[in-house]
Motif scaffolding. Structure first.
Motif: not given
Length: 313
Positions: A56-61, A63-70, A157-160, A164-170
């Motif tokens: 649900k956390i992943a799906a909510d993220l 949906k919140k940023h629908e149409g965008k790369l995360i 929260q981390r796994v969600g 959802a993410a397209d790119v991990f950035f550190t």
């Protein structure tokens, strides 16, 4: 770095030994050096990925940023994490590649352990200032920023976020063991692969062969690498994931412990094979006389043909 420091500061050379270890000669004994990285616990990650709350956390993220790369990041709110540099690179990305201004969002989570309060306070002040500036330039929706007072961000929260993410950035400027990039690789192992953008000053940079490497101080280069990650085609993503997924999935803490014990045994075996005939003890080394410079000069001046042999160590 350890081997370079041993050579430059102490004049110690190293060589390959039995069992694939590296041996340093020091004070009449052989010091064995090995590299052994630990990874995540796959069963813990798999359990979290199957959890309904995490999904649900992943799906909510999404949906919140629908149409965008995360673009996603999770960092401790301290100076060495380089979070301000991360936001500066994101700002540069928005400036240099306007096409992303409505297509990309940076989802950043900061956890505040409260063990270095002065450092954390100043870091958050810097981060808040940059975040507000970016939002005022490109709109409030370009950054999704939250803080959590804890020693780490909870696993759900981390796994969600990873799912959802397209790119991990550190963008750490100095970092030891951080398993978040490895968690991300594993979580994307059974779905659409993502891309890891990793600071060259982080330990994960030396572990993940498929990651895109950055120098976080080079903001221009970092923004260009982010552009590369966002445009990367699926085949290259899969290839890069394939370089790391096996290691990430198999190097559990128990297996890592066994490897360390194996290296210890091999170090003992290698040391027992040394006959010690070419070893000078520390006490004997102190008794060696210094060269007589007068004798050297007399011999040098009395000859016409000379062979000078220089050695080191």
């Amino acid at each position: 770095h350890f081997l370079n420091a041993s050579k430059r500061l102490m004049g110690l050379n190293y060589e390959s030994k039995f069992g694939g270890l590296i041996g340093l000669q020091y004070r009449g004994r052989t010091v064995m050096v090995s590299t052994s990285h630990v990874s995540i616990e796959p069963t813990v990650m798999t359990t979290a990925m199957d959890d309904a709350n995490v999904k649900k956390i992943a799906a909510d993220l999404r949906k919140k940023h629908e149409g965008k790369l995360i673009l996603a990041g999770v960092d401790v709110a301290q100076k060495l994490s380089g979070i301000p540099l991360k936001f500066l690179a994101f700002e540069k990305l928005m400036d240099d590649y306007p096409v992303y201004q409505r297509k990309v969002v940076l989802v950043q989570r900061c956890f505040v352990p409260q063990n270095r309060k002065g450092d954390e306070k100043q870091t958050l002040i810097d981060v808040h200032r940059i975040v507000e500036r970016i939002k005022s330039k490109f709109g409030r929706a370009c950054i999704d920023y939250e803080e959590v007072v804890a020693s780490e961000l909870p696993i759900p929260q981390r796994v969600g976020l990873w799912l959802a993410a397209d790119v991990f950035f550190t963008s750490a400027i100095r970092e030891g063991l951080n398993l978040s990039p490895l968690e991300y690789v594993y979580c994307k192992g059974m779905s659409t692969p993502g891309v890891v953008v990793c600071s060259e000053f982080s330990a994960a940079c030396n572990i993940l062969n498929g990651a895109l490497r950055i120098n976080p101080f080079d903001v221009q280069q970092t923004s260009a690498v982010l552009d590369m990650a966002l445009k990367m085609d699926i085949s290259e993503k899969e290839t890069r994931r394939g370089r790391d997924l096996d290691f990430v999935s198999t190097r559990t803490a128990s297996k890592w412990s066994k490897h360390v014990l194996r290296d210890l045994r091999e170090a003992v075996d290698a040391s027992s094979k040394e006959d010690g005939s070419n070893v000078v003890s520390d006490g004997e080394l102190m008794k060696l006389p210094h060269v007589n410079q007068g004798n050297v000069l007399t011999a040098y001046n009395a000859t016409e043909s000379r062979v000078i042999i220089c050695d080191y160590g």
